[in-house]
Write a protein that holds these residues in place. Structure first.
Motif, short mmCIF file in Angstrom:
data_model
loop_
_atom_site.label_atom_id
_atom_site.label_comp_id
_atom_site.label_asym_id
_atom_site.label_seq_id
_atom_site.Cartn_x
_atom_site.Cartn_y
_atom_site.Cartn_z
N UNK A 15 7.26 0.17 -11.93
CA UNK A 15 6.08 -0.57 -12.35
C UNK A 15 4.81 0.27 -12.15
N UNK A 16 4.74 0.97 -11.03
CA UNK A 16 3.59 1.85 -10.78
C UNK A 16 3.55 2.97 -11.81
N UNK A 17 4.71 3.52 -12.14
CA UNK A 17 4.77 4.56 -13.15
C UNK A 17 4.25 4.07 -14.49
N UNK A 18 4.63 2.84 -14.85
CA UNK A 18 4.16 2.27 -16.12
C UNK A 18 2.65 2.05 -16.10
N UNK A 19 2.13 1.59 -14.95
CA UNK A 19 0.69 1.40 -14.83
C UNK A 19 -0.04 2.74 -14.92
N UNK A 172 1.00 9.84 -6.76
CA UNK A 172 -0.09 9.67 -5.80
C UNK A 172 -0.17 8.24 -5.29
N UNK A 173 -0.11 7.29 -6.19
CA UNK A 173 -0.24 5.88 -5.79
C UNK A 173 0.97 5.44 -4.97
N UNK A 174 2.17 5.77 -5.44
CA UNK A 174 3.37 5.36 -4.70
C UNK A 174 3.45 6.06 -3.34
N UNK A 175 3.04 7.32 -3.27
CA UNK A 175 3.05 8.01 -1.98
C UNK A 175 2.14 7.31 -0.98
N UNK A 176 0.97 6.90 -1.43
CA UNK A 176 0.03 6.22 -0.53
C UNK A 176 0.64 4.94 0.02
N UNK A 177 1.26 4.16 -0.84
CA UNK A 177 1.88 2.90 -0.41
C UNK A 177 3.07 3.16 0.50
N UNK A 178 3.94 4.11 0.11
CA UNK A 178 5.15 4.36 0.90
C UNK A 178 4.82 4.96 2.26
N UNK A 179 3.80 5.83 2.31
CA UNK A 179 3.43 6.41 3.60
C UNK A 179 3.00 5.33 4.59
N UNK A 180 2.19 4.40 4.11
CA UNK A 180 1.73 3.32 4.99
C UNK A 180 2.91 2.51 5.51
N UNK A 181 3.85 2.17 4.62
CA UNK A 181 4.98 1.35 5.03
C UNK A 181 5.92 2.11 5.96
N UNK A 182 6.20 3.36 5.64
CA UNK A 182 7.17 4.11 6.45
C UNK A 182 6.61 4.39 7.84
N UNK A 183 5.30 4.64 7.96
CA UNK A 183 4.71 4.85 9.29
C UNK A 183 4.82 3.58 10.12
N UNK A 184 4.53 2.45 9.51
CA UNK A 184 4.66 1.16 10.22
C UNK A 184 6.11 0.95 10.64
N UNK A 185 7.04 1.22 9.73
CA UNK A 185 8.46 1.02 10.03
C UNK A 185 8.92 1.92 11.18
N UNK A 186 8.48 3.18 11.17
CA UNK A 186 8.89 4.11 12.23
C UNK A 186 8.34 3.67 13.59
N UNK A 187 7.10 3.19 13.62
CA UNK A 187 6.54 2.70 14.88
C UNK A 187 7.28 1.46 15.38
N UNK A 188 7.63 0.57 14.47
CA UNK A 188 8.36 -0.64 14.86
C UNK A 188 9.72 -0.29 15.45
N UNK A 189 10.35 0.75 14.91
CA UNK A 189 11.64 1.20 15.45
C UNK A 189 11.43 1.93 16.77
#
Length: 474
Positions: A15-19, A172-189
């Motif tokens: 979806x991001x790619x299409x946008x 660029x857009x997907x990297x920004x979103x994924x970085x935020x989520x993966x950092x949160x996930x790693x801290x939670x673990x």
């Protein structure tokens, strides 16, 4: 439920790619996001250059087995590379307003250097892309039980689709979103594991039986020092002349943003990339039930731990983010050689092609490269960490010295550049066949590339004319 959310993550990428496709009108839009990224996006996409399979799965596998000496290449070498990009290369290259690294070789040395650098650069990506596909196949196998080969094919198809649609804008857009989520996930673990393990004192006690586990310096033998230097420079210098890091830094909206984004990304690599290392070590100590007998088992250490000892919300957060992050790294790695092929190989032979035709050529190259790397992923049985190192060594022995000398040595010229590329690559390949052990093959290749640049430039004619084409102060 977990599988459903994984699918939603993957659909989000498309979806991001299409946008993003709505913002792509020219080849430069597709490759460099129109050179319009603000600092947050530029730093995020630069940090995400390698924050994929090798950081989350490959490096922890090496760390739990060999300690700090086994992970100098990644993440420390990666952080060094990003720092050097900001320090030495971002400013002079950004001022040229070029689309690919091979454009620089054309401006500085000439058309033949452009073509040769492109022909060397393109195959250097295949091992790296294959490493990402293998990682995503492993993740999907752990999460869903789907055969790894089918996981590779499915994920490759998805990453190809959204790369074709939006290019660097979607990355660029997907990297920004994924970085935020993966950092949160790693801290939670990581936080519960830190508490359960008992903090730093407990970690030191558990690793005390392995006296070299935390050794940051080399083993003080000739071979040990050579291997230590090779570990630092494989990615630290070898990835400097690569199109993927170039296109991410050069997508910034200004020279200042490009430099600052590189420094921020380097700092993030020294901090965030430590989380998977700790998680892997903690999993080894706290969950001995997890398989760890082989390198393949250790690559699965963190995914297996999250599956067996994490709740459903954590599994959704972690695997969704990891899957998407690896796909984003894959997308950038596929776009890089495709861009070089269109801009510096096809355009070399057909210089009058329209921008629209070049854009179509790059998109077709994305398809061909993806298919080729899928085949390579299915055909080779090599660790993720080794595949990434193999890719960086390829460019280290052939392209790094011409890049550095071209910017900072006025007497470097076309003959020296061509000799450096060819001789460095040839010596490295011969040393690989001979399996030199005391001095790693890449060290011989780098030395040969350096000597060839010096001798070739000094002995050839028209040095002044060549060096006048470009200087760092231009």
């Amino acid at each position: 439920m977990l599988l459903l959310f994984i699918y939603l993550y993957l659909l989000l990428n498309i979806a991001v790619g299409a946008w993003a496709a709505r913002r792509v009108n020219t080849a430069q839009d597709f490759v460099l996001a129109g050179r319009g990224l603000p600092l947050a996006l530029a730093a995020s996409v630069t940090f995400a250059t390698w924050f994929g399979s090798e950081t989350i799965m490959g490096a922890p596998a090496k760390f739990v087995d060999g300690g700090v000496p086994a992970i100098i290449e990644e993440p420390f070498g990666s952080a060094l590379c990003l720092f050097l990009v900001g320090l030495l290369f971002a400013r002079p290259l950004y001022r040229l307003n070029i689309t690919t690294f091979s454009d620089y070789f054309r401006i500085r040395f000439g058309r033949s250097a452009e073509l040769l650098s492109a022909l060397i650069m393109i195959p250097s990506y295949f091992s790296w892309i294959s490493a990402q596909f293998i990682a995503i196949g492993i993740v999907l196998n752990v999460v869903t039980g789907i055969d790894q080969a089918y996981g590779i094919i499915i994920s490759a198809g998805i990453v190809m689709i959204y790369t074709l649609l939006g290019g660097m804008w979607s990355i660029s857009v997907t990297d920004f979103l994924h970085n935020a989520v993966i950092v949160v996930a790693l801290f939670i673990v990581a936080i519960p594991l830190w508490q359960e393990l008992g903090g730093w004192d407990a970690i030191q006690q558990r690793t005390a039986v392995r006296p070299d586990f935390w050794r940051f310096g080399p083993e003080w033998t000739f071979k040990g020092v050579m291997e230590y230097i090779a570990a630092w420079i494989t990615i630290g210098l070898g990835s400097l002349p690569q199109q993927d890091i170039f296109q991410r830094v050069m997508s910034a909206k200004s020279e200042r943003v490009a430099v600052r984004a590189s420094y921020i990304a380097s700092g993030l690599y020294l901090t965030v990339a430590a989380l998977p290392l700790f998680i892997g070590l903690a999993a080894q100590f706290l969950h001995p039930d997890l398989p760890m007998g082989s390198d393949q088992d250790r690559q699965l250490l963190i995914p297996n731990m999250v599956m067996k000892h994490g709740g459903l919300p954590l599994q959704i957060l972690f695997f969704g983010a990891v899957t998407s992050a690896i796909l984003s790294v894959s997308s950038g790695a596929i776009l890089a050689p495709a861009a070089v092929f269109g801009e510096n190989v096809v355009k070399f032979f057909q210089p009058n092609l329209s921008d629209k035709s070049i854009l179509l050529t790059i998109r077709l190259a994305v398809i061909v490269i993806t298919v080729g790397c899928v085949w390579m992923s299915l055909a080779r049985d090599v660790s993720i960490y080794d595949l990434v190192g193999e890719s960086s060594a390829f460019s280290l022995v052939s392209l790094f010295i011409p890049l550095l000398a071209g910017i900072y040595w006025r007497r470097a010229n076309l003959i020296g550049c061509l000799a450096s590329m060819v001789v460095g690559l040839a010596v490295w390949f011969v040393c690989l066949l001979l399996d030199t052990t005391t001095v790693p093959p890449m060290m011989w290749g780098l030395l040969a590339s350096t000597v060839a640049m010096g001798i070739g430039s000094l002995l050839s004619q028209n040095t002044a004319a060549q060096s006048a084409l470009y200087t760092p102060n231009q």
